[in-house]
Design an enzyme around this catalytic site. Structure first.
Site, short mmCIF file in Angstrom:
data_model
loop_
_atom_site.label_atom_id
_atom_site.label_comp_id
_atom_site.label_asym_id
_atom_site.label_seq_id
_atom_site.Cartn_x
_atom_site.Cartn_y
_atom_site.Cartn_z
N HIS A 30 116.83 57.17 14.56
CA HIS A 30 115.48 57.56 14.95
C HIS A 30 115.31 57.73 16.45
CE1 HIS A 30 114.90 53.12 15.39
NE2 HIS A 30 114.03 53.47 16.33
N ARG A 34 106.07 56.98 22.42
CA ARG A 34 104.83 56.22 22.60
C ARG A 34 103.66 57.20 22.49
NH1 ARG A 34 108.47 53.76 25.90
NH2 ARG A 34 108.65 51.53 25.58
N GLU A 97 109.81 57.48 15.09
CA GLU A 97 109.02 56.26 15.25
C GLU A 97 107.96 56.52 16.32
OE1 GLU A 97 109.50 51.86 17.28
OE2 GLU A 97 111.28 52.77 16.38
N ASN A 101 100.51 51.40 21.58
CA ASN A 101 100.10 50.19 22.28
C ASN A 101 98.58 50.14 22.22
OD1 ASN A 101 102.71 49.17 23.25
ND2 ASN A 101 102.76 51.11 24.35
N ARG A 120 111.73 64.54 35.97
CA ARG A 120 112.04 64.91 34.59
C ARG A 120 112.98 63.89 33.96
NH1 ARG A 120 111.26 70.71 33.06
NH2 ARG A 120 109.79 71.42 34.62
N GLU A 170 110.50 71.40 19.89
CA GLU A 170 111.19 72.68 19.75
C GLU A 170 111.18 73.08 18.28
OE1 GLU A 170 115.53 74.76 20.68
OE2 GLU A 170 115.23 72.65 21.15
#
Length: 178
Positions: A30, A34, A97, A101, A120, A170
């Site tokens: 996975h 966030r 996943e 928070n 980046r 993408e």
């Protein structure tokens, strides 16, 4: 664009000459993102991209929640019991996943760096679709923001859309565009 043969890929500096037998049963399981607002993100990944929520784990004391999403044709194949589901998920490929928070949904503006601004870092995830033109038309009709449409730039066979947190997704198709 230049594609390499298997032999040329094997000769790239840093690439192991052969896969260690000890890694034979390793599975890329996975990626975690966030998210600011789980409701918006879950809507995007389930309704727009067709993922299925397979597991939700609340960590109330630590103030975060994990959402595990998969692409499955039959949601009935996902086990009912939490421990069975956890084990099943650990065997899957390409699980997403989402980590929320608690409280970030109340903050104004972007909360997380999407990796595509300076400095980046993380770039994007990718979803393969059977018909990229049809998928892009659907995304357009749903009001999904595009980072790159099929008609933009030199690479006319890929598109990039954005999720509610600005992460790039993408979009590709296995067969060449005709």
């Amino acid at each position: 664009m230049t594609a390499q043969t298997r032999a040329e890929l094997a000769a790239v500096p840093g690439v192991a000459a052969q896969r260690d037998a000890a890694t034979r049963d390793f599975v890329f399981n996975h990626t975690m993102l966030r998210v600011k607002d789980p409701r918006a993100s879950l809507d995007f990944y389930t309704r727009v991209l067709g993922f299925t929520l397979a597991r939700k784990v609340d960590f109330e004391q630590a103030k975060f929640t994990l959402y595990f999403l998969v692409t499955v044709d039959d949601a009935g194949a996902i086990p009912d019991g939490d421990e069975e589901r956890r084990q099943w998920l650990a065997q899957q490929r390409g699980v997403l996943e989402l980590t929320h928070n608690h409280g970030t949904e109340l903050e104004s503006g972007p909360v997380y760096h999407d990796g595509n601004r300076e400095p980046r870092g993380f770039g994007h995830i990718c979803v393969s679709v059977p018909d990229i033109r049809a998928a892009c038309a659907r995304f357009e009709a749903l009001g999904v923001p595009f980072q790159k449409r099929l008609s933009d730039g030199m690479m006319k066979s890929i598109a990039f859309i954005k999720d509610p947190d600005g992460y790039w997704v993408e979009i590709i198709q296995p067969a060449p565009l005709d």
